[in-house]
Design a protein around this motif. Structure first.
Motif, short mmCIF file in Angstrom:
data_model
loop_
_atom_site.label_atom_id
_atom_site.label_comp_id
_atom_site.label_asym_id
_atom_site.label_seq_id
_atom_site.Cartn_x
_atom_site.Cartn_y
_atom_site.Cartn_z
N ILE A 16 -4.07 -4.67 30.97
CA ILE A 16 -4.19 -5.47 29.76
C ILE A 16 -3.99 -6.93 30.15
O ILE A 16 -2.93 -7.29 30.66
CB ILE A 16 -3.16 -5.04 28.70
N PRO A 17 -5.02 -7.75 29.95
CA PRO A 17 -4.88 -9.15 30.37
C PRO A 17 -3.82 -9.86 29.53
O PRO A 17 -3.59 -9.51 28.38
CB PRO A 17 -6.27 -9.74 30.11
N PRO A 18 -3.19 -10.88 30.09
CA PRO A 18 -2.21 -11.65 29.32
C PRO A 18 -2.87 -12.30 28.11
O PRO A 18 -4.08 -12.55 28.11
CB PRO A 18 -1.70 -12.71 30.29
N LYS A 19 -2.07 -12.58 27.10
CA LYS A 19 -2.58 -13.16 25.87
C LYS A 19 -3.32 -14.47 26.12
O LYS A 19 -4.30 -14.77 25.46
CB LYS A 19 -1.42 -13.38 24.89
N ASP A 20 -2.89 -15.25 27.10
CA ASP A 20 -3.51 -16.54 27.36
C ASP A 20 -4.56 -16.47 28.47
O ASP A 20 -5.01 -17.51 28.97
CB ASP A 20 -2.46 -17.59 27.69
N ALA A 21 -4.99 -15.27 28.85
CA ALA A 21 -5.99 -15.11 29.91
C ALA A 21 -7.30 -15.79 29.48
O ALA A 21 -7.63 -15.84 28.30
CB ALA A 21 -6.26 -13.64 30.19
N PRO A 22 -8.05 -16.31 30.46
CA PRO A 22 -9.36 -16.88 30.13
C PRO A 22 -10.27 -15.83 29.48
O PRO A 22 -10.17 -14.63 29.77
CB PRO A 22 -9.91 -17.32 31.50
N THR A 23 -11.15 -16.30 28.63
CA THR A 23 -12.08 -15.43 27.91
C THR A 23 -12.83 -14.49 28.86
O THR A 23 -12.94 -13.30 28.59
CB THR A 23 -13.07 -16.28 27.09
N ASP A 24 -13.34 -15.03 29.96
CA ASP A 24 -14.12 -14.20 30.89
C ASP A 24 -13.27 -13.07 31.48
O ASP A 24 -13.76 -11.96 31.69
CB ASP A 24 -14.71 -15.04 32.02
N ASP A 25 -11.98 -13.32 31.72
CA ASP A 25 -11.10 -12.28 32.25
C ASP A 25 -10.89 -11.17 31.22
O ASP A 25 -10.83 -9.99 31.57
CB ASP A 25 -9.75 -12.86 32.67
N ILE A 26 -10.76 -11.55 29.97
CA ILE A 26 -10.57 -10.55 28.90
C ILE A 26 -11.84 -9.72 28.76
O ILE A 26 -11.78 -8.48 28.71
CB ILE A 26 -10.19 -11.24 27.58
N LEU A 27 -12.98 -10.37 28.73
CA LEU A 27 -14.25 -9.63 28.61
C LEU A 27 -14.44 -8.69 29.80
O LEU A 27 -14.86 -7.54 29.63
CB LEU A 27 -15.42 -10.60 28.50
N VAL A 86 -7.01 -6.91 21.45
CA VAL A 86 -6.45 -7.06 22.79
C VAL A 86 -4.94 -7.29 22.67
O VAL A 86 -4.15 -6.71 23.40
CB VAL A 86 -7.13 -8.22 23.55
N HIS A 87 -4.56 -8.16 21.73
CA HIS A 87 -3.15 -8.46 21.44
C HIS A 87 -3.02 -8.69 19.94
O HIS A 87 -3.98 -9.11 19.29
CB HIS A 87 -2.69 -9.73 22.18
N GLY A 88 -1.84 -8.45 19.42
CA GLY A 88 -1.57 -8.74 18.02
C GLY A 88 -1.97 -7.60 17.10
O GLY A 88 -2.20 -6.47 17.53
N GLN A 89 -2.07 -7.95 15.81
CA GLN A 89 -2.36 -6.95 14.80
C GLN A 89 -2.97 -7.60 13.58
O GLN A 89 -2.83 -8.80 13.36
CB GLN A 89 -1.07 -6.24 14.40
N GLY A 90 -3.65 -6.79 12.81
CA GLY A 90 -4.23 -7.25 11.55
C GLY A 90 -4.77 -6.05 10.80
O GLY A 90 -5.02 -4.99 11.39
N ALA A 91 -4.95 -6.22 9.50
CA ALA A 91 -5.41 -5.12 8.66
C ALA A 91 -6.83 -5.37 8.17
O ALA A 91 -7.12 -6.42 7.60
CB ALA A 91 -4.48 -4.93 7.48
N PHE A 92 -7.69 -4.40 8.42
CA PHE A 92 -9.00 -4.37 7.78
C PHE A 92 -8.83 -3.50 6.55
O PHE A 92 -8.36 -2.36 6.64
CB PHE A 92 -10.06 -3.77 8.72
#
Length: 185
Positions: A44-55, A108-114
């Motif tokens: 799991i990439p760190p929350k502040d990882a660059p966009t390309d690393d997360i993708l 990837v990180h966090g939470q939210g409700a749909f």
């Protein structure tokens, strides 16, 4: 922890069903055309990882998903309490709306409700790290990450112009506020 809570759309204080079991959440939503699943990434990439690393970390999942859905693009969205204009952004997402394509999100990180409004019922799905949800085109819904959001999510689009909402004008979201737990410190 992920959670599904179902209400009648005329009784915001009455819970018809609630579960935190991901398999039960998926099975309950599947007949409505809503996809819910857990992705277990080896890293799991760190929350502040660059966009390309997360993708790249989720590339095998994204390739499969995009191949199934015919989606044309994926990106990363990040927002937290310090995001400029977060209040206006939150209001935009909290208004009931539909889309002309499926709304696909992976947390990837966090939470939210749909929160979906379907045939007299409200389906509130609290998504957390590792959850994928796909709300079909045309289903009325809204999204809430709480008063102190902290989200990093993948978004998948068929239409490369991105997120476009058609607002219903119904103020039902005000009667069904999502229960967003405070993030662990």
């Amino acid at each position: 922890m992920s959670r599904l809570t179902i209400y009648s759309d005329d009784a915001p204080d009455t819970v018809l069903q609630e579960t935190a079991n991901p398999r039960t959440i998926a099975e309950t939503l599947r007949p409505l055309g809503i996809r819910f699943e857990r992705w277990e990434a080896p890293v799991i990439p760190p929350k502040d990882a660059p966009t390309d690393d997360i993708l790249e970390a989720y590339r095998p999942y994204l390739n499969g998903l995009m191949g199934e859905t015919g989606a044309g693009s994926a990106d990363v969205v990040r927002f937290d309490a310090n995001t400029p204009n977060i209040g206006a952004m939150r209001d935009k997402y909290l208004s009931e709306h539909t889309h002309s394509e499926d709304e696909v999100r992976f947390f990837v990180h966090g939470q939210g409700a749909f929160v979906m409004h379907i045939e007299g019922k409200i389906y509130s799905v609290l998504c957390t790290q590792g959850d994928l949800i796909s709300v079909p085109a045309g289903i009325a819904h809204w999204f809430d990450a709480g008063l102190s959001p902290d989200v990093v999510a993948l978004r998948v689009f068929t239409d490369t112009s991105g997120w476009v909402a058609q607002y219903t004008g119904d103020e039902i979201a005000k009667r069904f506020p999502a229960d967003i737990p405070k993030a662990a410190a």
